[in-house]
Design a protein around this motif. Structure first.
Motif, PDB file in Angstrom:
ATOM      1  N   ARG A  39       0.860  -1.175   0.000  1.00 58.98           N
ATOM      2  CA  ARG A  39       0.000   0.000   0.000  1.00 58.98           C
ATOM      3  C   ARG A  39       0.897   1.225   0.000  1.00 58.98           C
ATOM      4  O   ARG A  39       2.052   1.166   0.435  1.00 58.98           O
ATOM      5  CB  ARG A  39      -0.885  -0.008   1.252  1.00 58.98           C
ATOM      6  CG  ARG A  39      -1.936   1.083   1.318  1.00 58.98           C
ATOM      7  CD  ARG A  39      -2.905   0.814   2.450  1.00 58.98           C
ATOM      8  NE  ARG A  39      -4.007   1.778   2.479  1.00 58.98           N
ATOM      9  CZ  ARG A  39      -5.081   1.641   3.241  1.00 58.98           C
ATOM     10  NH1 ARG A  39      -5.204   0.589   4.035  1.00 58.98           N
ATOM     11  NH2 ARG A  39      -6.046   2.554   3.212  1.00 58.98           N
ATOM     12  N   VAL A  40       0.398   2.349  -0.502  1.00 61.25           N
ATOM     13  CA  VAL A  40       1.197   3.571  -0.590  1.00 61.25           C
ATOM     14  C   VAL A  40       0.460   4.709   0.098  1.00 61.25           C
ATOM     15  O   VAL A  40      -0.757   4.865  -0.064  1.00 61.25           O
ATOM     16  CB  VAL A  40       1.476   3.949  -2.064  1.00 61.25           C
ATOM     17  CG1 VAL A  40       2.049   5.364  -2.168  1.00 61.25           C
ATOM     18  CG2 VAL A  40       2.434   2.943  -2.698  1.00 61.25           C
ATOM     19  N   LEU A  41       1.208   5.498   0.866  1.00 63.05           N
ATOM     20  CA  LEU A  41       0.700   6.762   1.410  1.00 63.05           C
ATOM     21  C   LEU A  41       1.537   7.881   0.810  1.00 63.05           C
ATOM     22  O   LEU A  41       2.750   7.950   1.045  1.00 63.05           O
ATOM     23  CB  LEU A  41       0.798   6.796   2.934  1.00 63.05           C
ATOM     24  CG  LEU A  41       0.484   8.153   3.600  1.00 63.05           C
ATOM     25  CD1 LEU A  41      -0.935   8.599   3.279  1.00 63.05           C
ATOM     26  CD2 LEU A  41       0.699   8.083   5.108  1.00 63.05           C
ATOM     27  N   SER A  42       0.892   8.741   0.034  1.00 62.89           N
ATOM     28  CA  SER A  42       1.566   9.896  -0.556  1.00 62.89           C
ATOM     29  C   SER A  42       1.250  11.131   0.283  1.00 62.89           C
ATOM     30  O   SER A  42       0.091  11.370   0.627  1.00 62.89           O
ATOM     31  CB  SER A  42       1.097  10.114  -1.996  1.00 62.89           C
ATOM     32  OG  SER A  42       1.643  11.304  -2.521  1.00 62.89           O
ATOM     33  N   LEU A  94      -2.173  13.016  10.968  1.00 65.85           N
ATOM     34  CA  LEU A  94      -1.394  12.158  11.860  1.00 65.85           C
ATOM     35  C   LEU A  94      -2.214  10.947  12.309  1.00 65.85           C
ATOM     36  O   LEU A  94      -1.689   9.826  12.377  1.00 65.85           O
ATOM     37  CB  LEU A  94      -0.909  12.957  13.067  1.00 65.85           C
ATOM     38  CG  LEU A  94       0.129  14.048  12.785  1.00 65.85           C
ATOM     39  CD1 LEU A  94       0.512  14.763  14.077  1.00 65.85           C
ATOM     40  CD2 LEU A  94       1.372  13.465  12.119  1.00 65.85           C
ATOM     41  N   ASP A  95      -3.480  11.153  12.594  1.00 65.73           N
ATOM     42  CA  ASP A  95      -4.343  10.030  12.990  1.00 65.73           C
ATOM     43  C   ASP A  95      -4.432   8.997  11.867  1.00 65.73           C
ATOM     44  O   ASP A  95      -4.327   7.787  12.111  1.00 65.73           O
ATOM     45  CB  ASP A  95      -5.746  10.538  13.334  1.00 65.73           C
ATOM     46  CG  ASP A  95      -5.809  11.222  14.693  1.00 65.73           C
ATOM     47  OD1 ASP A  95      -4.900  10.983  15.516  1.00 65.73           O
ATOM     48  OD2 ASP A  95      -6.758  11.996  14.919  1.00 65.73           O
ATOM     49  N   HIS A  96      -4.639   9.488  10.640  1.00 65.11           N
ATOM     50  CA  HIS A  96      -4.761   8.573   9.498  1.00 65.11           C
ATOM     51  C   HIS A  96      -3.453   7.826   9.263  1.00 65.11           C
ATOM     52  O   HIS A  96      -3.446   6.605   9.048  1.00 65.11           O
ATOM     53  CB  HIS A  96      -5.160   9.358   8.246  1.00 65.11           C
ATOM     54  CG  HIS A  96      -5.415   8.494   7.052  1.00 65.11           C
ATOM     55  ND1 HIS A  96      -6.325   7.464   7.048  1.00 65.11           N
ATOM     56  CD2 HIS A  96      -4.843   8.485   5.806  1.00 65.11           C
ATOM     57  CE1 HIS A  96      -6.336   6.872   5.866  1.00 65.11           C
ATOM     58  NE2 HIS A  96      -5.434   7.472   5.097  1.00 65.11           N
ATOM     59  N   ALA A  97      -2.345   8.549   9.335  1.00 66.71           N
ATOM     60  CA  ALA A  97      -1.042   7.918   9.127  1.00 66.71           C
ATOM     61  C   ALA A  97      -0.760   6.881  10.207  1.00 66.71           C
ATOM     62  O   ALA A  97      -0.269   5.775   9.911  1.00 66.71           O
ATOM     63  CB  ALA A  97       0.059   8.973   9.103  1.00 66.71           C
ATOM     64  N   LEU A 100      -2.527   3.653   9.412  1.00 66.80           N
ATOM     65  CA  LEU A 100      -1.895   2.902   8.335  1.00 66.80           C
ATOM     66  C   LEU A 100      -0.587   2.271   8.795  1.00 66.80           C
ATOM     67  O   LEU A 100      -0.270   1.130   8.430  1.00 66.80           O
ATOM     68  CB  LEU A 100      -1.634   3.825   7.136  1.00 66.80           C
ATOM     69  CG  LEU A 100      -2.872   4.389   6.427  1.00 66.80           C
ATOM     70  CD1 LEU A 100      -2.436   5.270   5.250  1.00 66.80           C
ATOM     71  CD2 LEU A 100      -3.768   3.278   5.937  1.00 66.80           C
ATOM     72  N   PHE A 101       0.197   2.998   9.599  1.00 64.47           N
ATOM     73  CA  PHE A 101       1.454   2.456  10.122  1.00 64.47           C
ATOM     74  C   PHE A 101       1.187   1.218  10.979  1.00 64.47           C
ATOM     75  O   PHE A 101       1.899   0.214  10.884  1.00 64.47           O
ATOM     76  CB  PHE A 101       2.177   3.517  10.966  1.00 64.47           C
ATOM     77  CG  PHE A 101       3.011   4.486  10.191  1.00 64.47           C
ATOM     78  CD1 PHE A 101       2.525   5.109   9.048  1.00 64.47           C
ATOM     79  CD2 PHE A 101       4.302   4.791  10.608  1.00 64.47           C
ATOM     80  CE1 PHE A 101       3.296   6.025   8.340  1.00 64.47           C
ATOM     81  CE2 PHE A 101       5.084   5.696   9.917  1.00 64.47           C
ATOM     82  CZ  PHE A 101       4.577   6.324   8.777  1.00 64.47           C
ATOM     83  N   ALA A 102       0.173   1.293  11.834  1.00 59.50           N
ATOM     84  CA  ALA A 102      -0.130   0.189  12.744  1.00 59.50           C
ATOM     85  C   ALA A 102      -0.602  -1.052  12.002  1.00 59.50           C
ATOM     86  O   ALA A 102      -0.437  -2.181  12.494  1.00 59.50           O
ATOM     87  CB  ALA A 102      -1.186   0.627  13.762  1.00 59.50           C
ATOM     88  N   LEU A 117       7.021  12.919   8.236  1.00 59.30           N
ATOM     89  CA  LEU A 117       5.820  12.339   8.831  1.00 59.30           C
ATOM     90  C   LEU A 117       6.193  11.413   9.987  1.00 59.30           C
ATOM     91  O   LEU A 117       5.529  11.403  11.031  1.00 59.30           O
ATOM     92  CB  LEU A 117       5.027  11.581   7.762  1.00 59.30           C
ATOM     93  CG  LEU A 117       3.781  10.833   8.239  1.00 59.30           C
ATOM     94  CD1 LEU A 117       2.775  11.801   8.861  1.00 59.30           C
ATOM     95  CD2 LEU A 117       3.139  10.072   7.079  1.00 59.30           C
ATOM     96  N   VAL A 118       7.251  10.644   9.812  1.00 56.00           N
ATOM     97  CA  VAL A 118       7.719   9.752  10.878  1.00 56.00           C
ATOM     98  C   VAL A 118       8.157  10.558  12.097  1.00 56.00           C
ATOM     99  O   VAL A 118       7.825  10.224  13.246  1.00 56.00           O
ATOM    100  CB  VAL A 118       8.869   8.870  10.362  1.00 56.00           C
ATOM    101  CG1 VAL A 118       9.470   8.032  11.483  1.00 56.00           C
ATOM    102  CG2 VAL A 118       8.385   7.971   9.221  1.00 56.00           C
ATOM    103  N   VAL A 119       8.906  11.635  11.847  1.00 55.27           N
ATOM    104  CA  VAL A 119       9.339  12.504  12.946  1.00 55.27           C
ATOM    105  C   VAL A 119       8.124  13.091  13.663  1.00 55.27           C
ATOM    106  O   VAL A 119       8.083  13.153  14.904  1.00 55.27           O
ATOM    107  CB  VAL A 119      10.264  13.613  12.412  1.00 55.27           C
ATOM    108  CG1 VAL A 119      10.555  14.642  13.498  1.00 55.27           C
ATOM    109  CG2 VAL A 119      11.562  13.020  11.876  1.00 55.27           C
TER     110      VAL A 119
END
Length: 398
Positions: A39-42, A94-97, A100-102, A117-119
């Motif tokens: 999956r991709v997050l742009s 941030l909530d959406h990201a 997806l990360f989890a 975004l990671v930072v």
């Protein structure tokens, strides 16, 4: 693990560029194999690049991923000259990201820019404990701006657990710049040799005729965006020198911003010394690159910095053109045996083009013989192994 490995890739955006081509090939290829679910997050939905606005949905890489069944999420933002800073993300983003990360087993960042975004997630206490690899594609990270510090900090904190570089020069440059992840890999670039292949005589005649290029004319091709890194001014000055020595040659430039509609390009050409009678074809962004490579006798690269393992050199070589490049990144290693390396000097470049044209039968045969090691299937398999290795190492450490 009996189910497919779930992999999330972070893109700064979808716009023309070799790194996006490579990473999208990897994501699409591994998705089709079925052992991994990608999956991709742009971080953006469009990009203002090289005097034009490019929408993600219109990008070839975006369409190729969707055709392969890859789901793509995009924030409603425009990519510009500078990457998005960690403090710029909204709580909703941030909530959406974080969600997806989890849901992912492994995260890949296409270059260092998306690491803002990671930072941001780490600062907010929202970053899940998931192995994350930064996929790096430059040989001069000092031109990455603030993104270099995001990468260095994320590696130091353990948020970035590994780096995957496309060239030895890339891995060495980032290490010198202070990036020290717990694991560092190098995976050489690969291309689709089914798309990038020599043209038949009929194909070459048709393509050249469509551009108004005689069948017997020498063709020098520069495939690059209009950017200081690519140094189009040096290329144009070399065109002026070469045209004086080789009348009748044609010069093709393609890439975002390489068009007379771009005022900066017009100004650069006007100051380059290229005569009005010299056949310069400034085609801008093209989607028919395999055809353009098939009509080229020489594929040129005049970059000043930032290159790692330039795709245009191997795409051209696999299509039968002779690569002639400045000594940037791993370019000299990439073309060894079938191309030429030139100093960043106008006359030296023009002479190297002449030499390439004179030696074309021999160098072309050597390039075509190297096609199997340039193929992307090897690259995709190595990325698949690296992703599995990251997950396994994380499981063993737990």
């Amino acid at each position: 693990m009996t189910r497919s490995i779930r992999v999330l890739s972070l893109y700064e955006g979808f716009f023309a560029g070799g790194a996006r081509i490579l990473h999208s090939d990897v994501v699409a290829g591994l998705t089709r194999e079925g052992t991994q679910e990608h999956r991709v997050l742009s971080l953006t939905a469009s990009a203002r690049r090289d005097a034009s606005l490019q929408w993600a949905r219109d990008d070839t890489r975006y369409r190729r991923l969707r055709a392969a069944g890859v789901e793509i999420d995009a924030f409603d933002r425009v990519a510009g000259d500078r990457p998005i800073a960690p403090e710029d993300f909204t709580p909703t983003e941030l909530d959406h990201a974080a969600t997806l990360f989890a849901e992912a087993d492994v995260i890949l960042s296409l270059k260092e820019q998306p690491l803002s975004l990671v930072v941001a997630l780490e600062r907010a206490g929202m970053l899940p404990d998931v192995p994350l690899a930064a996929c790096l594609h430059r040989s001069d990270p000092t031109h990455s701006g603030p993104a270099l510090s995001w990468l260095a900090d994320a590696a130091a904190s353990g948020a970035v657990t590994a780096t995957i570089s496309c060239a030895s020069s890339t891995a060495e440059a980032y290490a010198r710049a202070g990036v020290h992840a717990s694991e560092a890999r190098v995976i050489d670039n690969g291309i689709d040799t089914r798309r990038f292949r020599p043209g038949t005589r009929a194909e070459r005649r048709r393509i050249r005729a469509g551009l108004g290029i005689p069948e017997t004319a020498a063709v020098i091709l520069l495939a690059a965006r209009f950017d200081a890194m690519k140094d189009p001014g040096l290329f144009l000055r070399a065109v002026a020198a070469h045209a004086r020595r080789t009348p009748g040659a044609h010069y093709v430039l393609c890439g975002s911003g390489m068009t007379p509609e771009n005022p900066a390009f017009r100004a650069l050409r006007a100051g380059s010394g290229v005569g009005a009678d010299v056949a310069v074809h400034a085609l801008g962004l093209r989607e028919d690159m395999p055809e353009l490579y098939r009509i080229a006798d020489v594929v040129a690269l005049t970059s000043a910095f930032g290159e790692a393992s330039p795709l245009c050199l191997v795409e051209g070589a696999a299509s039968g053109a002779v690569p002639v490049t400045t000594d940037v990144g791993d370019a000299a290693r990439v073309v060894a045996g079938f191309g030429l390396v030139t100093p960043r000097d106008v006359d030296a470049i023009a002479l190297s083009w002449e030499e390439a044209l004179a030696q074309r039968p021999t160098l072309r045969a050597a390039a075509l013989a190297a096609r199997s090691r340039l193929d992307r299937r090897r690259m995709i398999a190595e990325y698949g192994g690296a992703i599995s290795g990251l997950l396994l190492r994380d499981a063993l450490a737990a």
